[in-house]
Design an enzyme around this catalytic site. Structure first.
Site, short mmCIF file in Angstrom:
data_model
loop_
_atom_site.label_atom_id
_atom_site.label_comp_id
_atom_site.label_asym_id
_atom_site.label_seq_id
_atom_site.Cartn_x
_atom_site.Cartn_y
_atom_site.Cartn_z
N THR A 132 0.82 -1.21 0.00
CA THR A 132 0.00 0.00 0.00
C THR A 132 0.86 1.26 0.00
O THR A 132 2.00 1.25 0.47
CB THR A 132 -0.88 0.00 1.26
N ASP A 133 0.27 2.36 -0.46
CA ASP A 133 0.98 3.65 -0.42
C ASP A 133 1.06 4.20 1.01
O ASP A 133 1.84 5.11 1.28
CB ASP A 133 0.31 4.68 -1.34
N GLU A 134 0.26 3.62 1.94
CA GLU A 134 0.23 4.16 3.31
C GLU A 134 1.56 4.00 4.02
O GLU A 134 1.81 4.67 5.02
CB GLU A 134 -0.90 3.51 4.12
N TYR A 158 -1.90 -0.28 11.08
CA TYR A 158 -2.03 -0.97 9.78
C TYR A 158 -0.83 -0.69 8.89
O TYR A 158 -0.16 -1.61 8.41
CB TYR A 158 -3.33 -0.53 9.07
N LYS A 162 2.14 -3.18 7.45
CA LYS A 162 2.42 -3.39 6.01
C LYS A 162 3.87 -3.00 5.71
O LYS A 162 4.54 -3.65 4.91
CB LYS A 162 1.45 -2.58 5.14
P1 NAD Z 1 -9.75 -7.16 2.42
O1 NAD Z 1 -9.71 -6.86 3.87
O2 NAD Z 1 -10.97 -6.88 1.65
O3 NAD Z 1 -9.39 -8.71 2.18
C1 NAD Z 1 -8.38 -9.37 2.89
C2 NAD Z 1 -8.56 -10.87 2.65
O4 NAD Z 1 -7.50 -11.54 3.35
C3 NAD Z 1 -9.87 -11.43 3.19
O5 NAD Z 1 -10.45 -12.29 2.25
C4 NAD Z 1 -9.46 -12.18 4.45
O6 NAD Z 1 -10.29 -13.29 4.74
C5 NAD Z 1 -8.06 -12.63 4.07
N1 NAD Z 1 -7.22 -12.87 5.26
C6 NAD Z 1 -7.08 -12.05 6.34
N2 NAD Z 1 -6.25 -12.63 7.25
C7 NAD Z 1 -5.85 -13.81 6.70
C8 NAD Z 1 -4.99 -14.84 7.15
N3 NAD Z 1 -4.36 -14.78 8.34
N4 NAD Z 1 -4.79 -15.91 6.34
C9 NAD Z 1 -5.42 -15.99 5.14
N5 NAD Z 1 -6.27 -15.04 4.67
C10 NAD Z 1 -6.47 -13.96 5.45
O7 NAD Z 1 -8.48 -6.40 1.81
P2 NAD Z 1 -8.31 -5.69 0.39
O8 NAD Z 1 -8.80 -4.31 0.47
O9 NAD Z 1 -8.80 -6.61 -0.67
O10 NAD Z 1 -6.70 -5.62 0.34
C11 NAD Z 1 -5.95 -6.72 -0.18
C12 NAD Z 1 -4.48 -6.38 -0.12
O11 NAD Z 1 -4.22 -5.19 -0.85
C13 NAD Z 1 -3.98 -6.08 1.31
O12 NAD Z 1 -2.69 -6.63 1.44
C14 NAD Z 1 -3.94 -4.57 1.39
O13 NAD Z 1 -2.95 -4.14 2.30
C15 NAD Z 1 -3.58 -4.22 -0.03
N6 NAD Z 1 -4.05 -2.89 -0.50
C16 NAD Z 1 -5.36 -2.51 -0.37
C17 NAD Z 1 -5.79 -1.30 -0.89
C18 NAD Z 1 -7.23 -0.84 -0.78
O14 NAD Z 1 -7.53 0.30 -1.11
N7 NAD Z 1 -8.15 -1.69 -0.35
C19 NAD Z 1 -4.87 -0.47 -1.53
C20 NAD Z 1 -3.53 -0.87 -1.63
C21 NAD Z 1 -3.15 -2.11 -1.15
O1 DAU Z 2 -4.11 4.02 0.47
C1 DAU Z 2 -4.34 2.64 0.38
C2 DAU Z 2 -5.17 2.20 1.56
O2 DAU Z 2 -6.49 2.68 1.34
C3 DAU Z 2 -5.17 0.68 1.76
O3 DAU Z 2 -3.87 0.26 2.07
C4 DAU Z 2 -6.14 0.29 2.89
O4 DAU Z 2 -6.21 -1.12 2.98
C5 DAU Z 2 -7.50 0.85 2.56
O5 DAU Z 2 -8.38 0.58 3.62
C6 DAU Z 2 -7.42 2.35 2.33
O6 DAU Z 2 -7.10 3.05 3.57
P1 DAU Z 2 -7.84 4.41 3.98
O7 DAU Z 2 -7.70 4.58 5.43
O8 DAU Z 2 -7.39 5.53 3.10
O9 DAU Z 2 -9.34 4.01 3.53
P2 DAU Z 2 -10.76 4.26 4.23
O10 DAU Z 2 -11.78 3.89 3.20
O11 DAU Z 2 -10.84 3.65 5.56
O12 DAU Z 2 -10.77 5.84 4.40
C7 DAU Z 2 -10.60 6.72 3.29
C8 DAU Z 2 -10.65 8.14 3.83
O13 DAU Z 2 -11.98 8.43 4.27
C9 DAU Z 2 -9.75 8.39 5.02
O14 DAU Z 2 -9.21 9.70 4.93
C10 DAU Z 2 -10.69 8.29 6.22
C11 DAU Z 2 -12.01 8.78 5.66
N1 DAU Z 2 -13.23 8.18 6.25
C12 DAU Z 2 -13.32 6.82 6.31
C13 DAU Z 2 -14.42 6.22 6.86
C14 DAU Z 2 -14.52 4.71 6.92
C15 DAU Z 2 -14.26 8.99 6.72
O15 DAU Z 2 -14.18 10.23 6.63
N2 DAU Z 2 -15.36 8.38 7.25
C16 DAU Z 2 -15.48 7.03 7.37
O16 DAU Z 2 -16.51 6.55 7.91
#
Ligand code: NAD
Ligand code: DAU
Length: 352
Positions: A132-134, A158, A162
């Site tokens: 992730t970019d975080e 988190y 990562k």
């Molecule tokens: P998500 O939370 O929707 O899915 C995570 C999946 O991993 C789930 O299916 C869960 O059951 C599985 N999991 C969790 N713990 C586990 C374990 N111990 N063993 C096996 N499986 C397990 O997450 P997502 O949003 O699909 O993100 C997927 C990946 O991409 C993550 O590594 C996250 O850090 C990365 N990522 C997410 C975003 C985003 O915006 N969502 C952006 C950049 C990177």
């Molecule tokens: O940047 C990549 C990341 O993006 C991934 O690595 C993470 O897995 C993914 O969850 C996401 O993280 P964020 O914290 O940016 O996503 P989230 O959707 O939780 O929040 C997006 C923005 O919105 C953040 O600035 C917090 C704000 N927010 C979020 C929620 C859930 C609100 O203002 N209200 C809310 O209820």
């Protein structure tokens, strides 16, 4: 075949579905089915022999060893993680366990498996770590976007977990020669995203006539990318990425949260008008997230230049598709809003 971890989650499921639409190489999908994993995401593959699902934990070394020995994948694409920042604030232990220990376990199992391969099998093996970019921390308004050379400055449990996993992956390349690749992507949105994240939460709450909880002043900036574009980027990196390299993935689409919420509301006003009035009337400012990163932005020039990847969707096309998907799949939303989901909502929003 390839081994995908976390393939029942949001991005993992989109990746598996896209992978099997684009080709015939089978997928072994290892997922623990935590609250975020959902086999309904993979319902289209129920009778598809190219998809083998195994419920299991990436911390279970014996299971991973058995799967690698039996299925002999040519690559591992590692999505499995605890992924929600707010949950990491309430309970960081699960993040250290899955994201750090789980990645470590997978790296060690991959190393043992890869070390025993020969010739072309050994040369072609890949371990792709989805990150992730975080990990880069927070940007000031005038800072340049995150390049791959940016120092890591994670601020949440988190992102720290990562970051730790990224460092392990890097070390396994430099120390053991394991053929790794890492992607660091910005915020994804699209079908099957769990309604704890900003966009699906806002859609679900707006449709239910509930408050739309905006943290702080709503001016935090994220860089949004349609999930299908992230999956395409991962396919490119897996096929052509340079070993040991990291690739930032993003859509050049920085937007403040408030603008995202207003866009969602306007689309719902158009597609599902509410007789009670515009959905934006539900916007409610709530207490900020502790340690809330102010701005993320991705410099995606490396993946564009080296691999020719570019997003296919603009934010306008992607968000319209996404809102339409949630409108057409309200049963999916209702199913994941289980008792555990309701407990989470009380925990995170109850005292804000
Ligand atoms: P998500 O939370 O929707 O899915 C995570 C999946 O991993 C789930 O299916 C869960 O059951 C599985 N999991 C969790 N713990 C586990 C374990 N111990 N063993 C096996 N499986 C397990 O997450 P997502 O949003 O699909 O993100 C997927 C990946 O991409 C993550 O590594 C996250 O850090 C990365 N990522 C997410 C975003 C985003 O915006 N969502 C952006 C950049 C990177
Ligand atoms: O940047 C990549 C990341 O993006 C991934 O690595 C993470 O897995 C993914 O969850 C996401 O993280 P964020 O914290 O940016 O996503 P989230 O959707 O939780 O929040 C997006 C923005 O919105 C953040 O600035 C917090 C704000 N927010 C979020 C929620 C859930 C609100 O203002 N209200 C809310 O209820």
């Amino acid at each position: 075949m390839i081994l995908v971890t976390g393939g029942a989650g949001f991005i993992g499921a989109n990746f598996v579905l896209d992978w099997l639409r684009a080709g015939d190489e089978p997928v072994l999908n290892l997922d623990a089915l935590t609250y975020a994993g959902n086999l309904e995401n993979l319902a289209a593959l129920r009778d598809d022999s190219r998809h083998v699902f195994v419920q299991g934990d990436i911390c279970d070394r014996a299971l991973i060893d058995r799967l690698l020995a039996a299925q002999r994948p040519r690559a591992i694409v590692h999505f499995a993680a605890e992924s929600h920042v707010d949950r990491s604030i309430h309970g960081p232990a699960a993040f250290v366990r899955t994201n750090v220990e789980g990645t470590f376990t997978l790296l060690e199992a991959a190393r043992a498996y890869w070390s025993a391969l020969d010739g072309a099998e050994k040369a072609d093996f890949r371990f792709l770590h989805v990150s992730t970019d975080e990990v880069y921390g927070s940007l000031a308004p005038d800072d340049p976007p995150f390049a791959e050379t940016k120092a890591y400055e994670p601020n949440s449990p988190y992102s720290a977990s990562k970051a730790a996993s990224d460092h392990l992956v890097r070390a396994w390349y430099h120390t053991y020669g394991l053929p790794v690749l890492t992607t660091n992507c910005s915020n994804n949105y699209g079908p099957y995203q769990f309604p704890e994240k900003l966009i699906p939460l806002m859609i679900a709450n707006a449709l239910a006539g509930k408050p739309l909880p905006v943290y702080g002043d709503g001016r935090n900036v994220r860089d949004w990318l349609y999930v299908g574009d992230h999956c395409a980027a991962i396919r490119e990196v897996l096929a052509h990425g340079r070993l040991g390299e990291t690739y930032n993935v993003g859509g050049w689409n920085e937007m403040p949260n408030l603008e995202i919420v207003h866009t969602v509301c306007a689309l719902l006003d158009e597609l599902r008008p509410d007789p009670a009035g515009p959905h934006a009337r539900l916007i409610t400012y709530v207490a900020d997230r502790p340690g809330h990163d102010r701005r993320y932005a991705i410099d995606a020039r490396k993946i564009e230049r080296e691999l020719g990847w570019r997003p296919a969707e603009t934010f306008e096309t992607g968000i319209r598709k996404t809102v339409a998907w949630y409108l057409a799949n309200q049963d999916w939303v209702a199913h994941v809003q289980s008792g555990a989901y309701r407990e989470w909502v009380v925990r995170n929003y109850g005292e804000r």
